[in-house]
Structures are given as C-alpha cells and as structure tokens.
Motif scaffolding. Structure first.
Motif, PDB file in Angstrom:
ATOM      1  N   TYR A 180     -16.173   5.469  -4.646  1.00  0.00           N
ATOM      2  CA  TYR A 180     -15.083   5.844  -4.230  1.00  0.00           C
ATOM      3  C   TYR A 180     -15.095   6.956  -3.139  1.00  0.00           C
ATOM      4  CZ  TYR A 180      -9.838   6.999  -3.762  1.00  0.00           C
ATOM      5  OH  TYR A 180      -8.855   7.593  -3.420  1.00  0.00           O
ATOM      6  N   ALA A 207      -6.624  11.539  -0.046  1.00  0.00           N
ATOM      7  CA  ALA A 207      -6.115  10.289   0.043  1.00  0.00           C
ATOM      8  C   ALA A 207      -4.712  10.405   0.927  1.00  0.00           C
ATOM      9  CB  ALA A 207      -5.845   9.591  -1.215  1.00  0.00           C
ATOM     10  N   ILE A 247      -1.062   8.247   1.803  1.00  0.00           N
ATOM     11  CA  ILE A 247      -0.432   7.050   1.404  1.00  0.00           C
ATOM     12  C   ILE A 247       0.515   6.909   2.497  1.00  0.00           C
ATOM     13  CG2 ILE A 247       0.727   5.698  -0.406  1.00  0.00           C
ATOM     14  CD1 ILE A 247      -2.032   6.868  -1.247  1.00  0.00           C
ATOM     15  N   SER A 264     -11.734   1.137  -3.630  1.00  0.00           N
ATOM     16  CA  SER A 264     -10.580   1.957  -3.079  1.00  0.00           C
ATOM     17  C   SER A 264      -9.218   1.679  -3.211  1.00  0.00           C
ATOM     18  CB  SER A 264     -11.041   1.934  -1.403  1.00  0.00           C
ATOM     19  OG  SER A 264     -10.191   2.861  -1.047  1.00  0.00           O
ATOM     20  N   GLN A 279      -5.943   3.755  -4.452  1.00  0.00           N
ATOM     21  CA  GLN A 279      -4.926   3.859  -3.689  1.00  0.00           C
ATOM     22  C   GLN A 279      -3.761   3.342  -4.271  1.00  0.00           C
ATOM     23  OE1 GLN A 279      -6.164   6.010  -0.939  1.00  0.00           O
ATOM     24  NE2 GLN A 279      -4.637   4.901   0.081  1.00  0.00           N
ATOM     25  N   LYS A 280      -3.681   2.501  -5.358  1.00  0.00           N
ATOM     26  CA  LYS A 280      -2.369   1.781  -5.797  1.00  0.00           C
ATOM     27  C   LYS A 280      -2.283   2.759  -6.957  1.00  0.00           C
ATOM     28  CE  LYS A 280      -2.757  -3.168  -4.864  1.00  0.00           C
ATOM     29  NZ  LYS A 280      -2.878  -4.460  -5.516  1.00  0.00           N
ATOM     30  N   LEU A 283       2.083   0.113  -1.704  1.00  0.00           N
ATOM     31  CA  LEU A 283       1.442  -0.155  -0.476  1.00  0.00           C
ATOM     32  C   LEU A 283       2.038  -1.379   0.149  1.00  0.00           C
ATOM     33  CD1 LEU A 283      -2.219   0.738  -1.968  1.00  0.00           C
ATOM     34  CD2 LEU A 283      -0.634   2.169  -0.767  1.00  0.00           C
ATOM     35  N   GLU A 339      -1.707  -1.969   4.363  1.00  0.00           N
ATOM     36  CA  GLU A 339      -2.538  -0.928   3.777  1.00  0.00           C
ATOM     37  C   GLU A 339      -3.654  -1.399   2.517  1.00  0.00           C
ATOM     38  OE1 GLU A 339       0.338   2.867   3.705  1.00  0.00           O
ATOM     39  OE2 GLU A 339       1.045   1.190   2.657  1.00  0.00           O
ATOM     40  N   GLN A 340      -3.024  -2.608   1.959  1.00  0.00           N
ATOM     41  CA  GLN A 340      -3.869  -3.097   0.924  1.00  0.00           C
ATOM     42  C   GLN A 340      -5.111  -3.658   1.560  1.00  0.00           C
ATOM     43  OE1 GLN A 340      -2.162  -5.200  -2.321  1.00  0.00           O
ATOM     44  NE2 GLN A 340      -0.046  -4.660  -1.831  1.00  0.00           N
ATOM     45  N   HIS A 347      -7.921  -1.126   2.241  1.00  0.00           N
ATOM     46  CA  HIS A 347      -8.740  -0.661   1.494  1.00  0.00           C
ATOM     47  C   HIS A 347      -9.390  -1.826   0.821  1.00  0.00           C
ATOM     48  CE1 HIS A 347      -7.356   3.366   1.624  1.00  0.00           C
ATOM     49  NE2 HIS A 347      -6.048   2.950   2.103  1.00  0.00           N
TER      50      HIS A 347
END
Length: 225
Positions: free
Chosen positions: A33, A55, A57, A165, A169-170, A180, A184-185, A188
C-alpha cells in the motif's frame, strides 16, 4: 472558521493497526500500500513497525494514515495495549491458505478489547486471495466470522496488489463519513493479471470480470460500498 481551524478539519490523522498471527502478510500488505513493493522473503516483525500514507478522499479531504504493523508474537507481550491505544481501525489479518489464522482471531480480539475496548471500526482482512488453488478459508466462513463480530470483511493480495489500495481508501472514507464513488473505486483497483486462468471464486469465473467483485465480498453487518 479560521484558516488554521479549517486546515485541522481537512487534514485528519487516522490510526490503523494491523494484528494477526505471524506469516499472515501484515507487513507485505502495508508495504504494498505505501511503497508498491512486494518481497517473497519473510522477516518476522519484532514489536511494531510504523508507516505513513497520505490519502485524498473525494479529491478534497486529505488524511494522513498511520499504519501500525504489529508483530504476531505481540499477542503475548506487554506492549499490545500501547500499540492499540487510540486506534481508529483495528485490522485482523488472516492468511486464506492457513485455517488456524482465522481460528486464532478470537484470541486477538480478546487481547485487543481487553486493552482499550472495541475500536471505532474493525475489519477481517483475508490476505493471499491470489492463491485460490491453496485456499482453505472459504469466503462464507470469513464473512460469517466478521458478521458475528460486527466487523467489515474484505480480501486482498499483497503479492498482486489486488484490493489493497481500495480497502484502505474505504476504511479512511468510512472514518470520515464519506462514500467513494464508482470512479474512485475503479481508480484504486489495479488491473491484476492472474497466473492461473479460469480461477473460480464461489462459482464466478475470472473471465466474466466479476472475480474482483466476488473477492470483495462484504459482511452481512458492515457493508462496504
């Protein structure tokens, strides 16, 4: 709101702690990561290692993710409560090719909860999903365990980078109260080239393009969307 207050509100410090048995791949997950690297050599973590990752978001919310990689032998040590203290997320890592790594999670959960109570968020993270031919922990078994404890459930591969990733992120988005978008999903979710073709996960062939979705199966209690 002053400029300094706005800066503090937009730049969150998030502490995520990874625990689990030795050899489950905690360090490999974090290194994948943070540095996009993977090594097949195994060096047990003594105590705890620290990593930082910036990160963003939704393109506007910045967060500094503190990753605490706790050595598997720490379950019997005197420092576990210090490592866990203040954690926003505790990630219980299991090796999908080693059944005992899930069997032993109850001991880890007891150790963590006795240190500071249940953290804000917890997740069961199954590593080595790329080794489907050696998998002994079924998705439904992992999901049930997570559901019974009210945890998120997700699977990743430190070797290929699959879902790594996206998972972090989640978790960050969940802590910030954000969701997200599909774009965006996808951003990553790396393209993963499997070494074994036509691998099936719960009856879904990889060629259908649904394998990643199947691997990202969610807990019945906590749903990652």
């Amino acid at each position: 709101m002053s400029d300094s207050e706005e800066e503090v509100s937009l730049d969150k410090q998030l502490k995520l702690v990874l625990v689990g048995d030795p050899g489950t791949g905690k360090t490999s997950i974090v290194r994948r990561y943070c540095h996009q690297e993977f090594s097949r050599q195994y060096f047990p973590t003594a105590g705890v290692d620290f990593f930082l990752k910036r990160a963003t978001i939704h393109g506007t919310r910045d967060a500094t993710i503190q990753l605490w990689d706790v050595g598997g032998s720490s379950i019997d040590g005197k420092m576990l409560d210090k490592y866990i203290f203040g954690a926003h997320v505790v990630i219980y890592v299991i090796d999908l090719t080693n059944s005992s790594s899930l069997d032993n999670l109850s001991q880890w959960i007891q150790a963590v909860h006795s240190s500071q109570g249940k953290p804000a968020l917890c997740a069961v993270l199954g590593n080595k999903c790329d080794m489907e031919h050696q998998r002994v922990i079924r998705i439904d078994r992992q999901q049930k365990f997570a559901s019974d404890h009210g945890f998120f459930s997700y699977v990743v591969s430190a070797r290929t980078g699959e879902n790594i990733s996206l998972f972090f992120q989640k978790m960050a988005a969940e802590l910030l109260g954000l969701k997200l978008s599909r774009a965006e999903q996808e951003e990553h979710q790396p393209v993963v080239r499997a070494e074994i073709s036509d691998t099936y996960v719960t009856g879904v062939p990889e060629s259908t393009g649904k394998r990643a979705q199947a691997l990202g199966a969610k807990s019945a209690v906590c749903v990652l969307q």
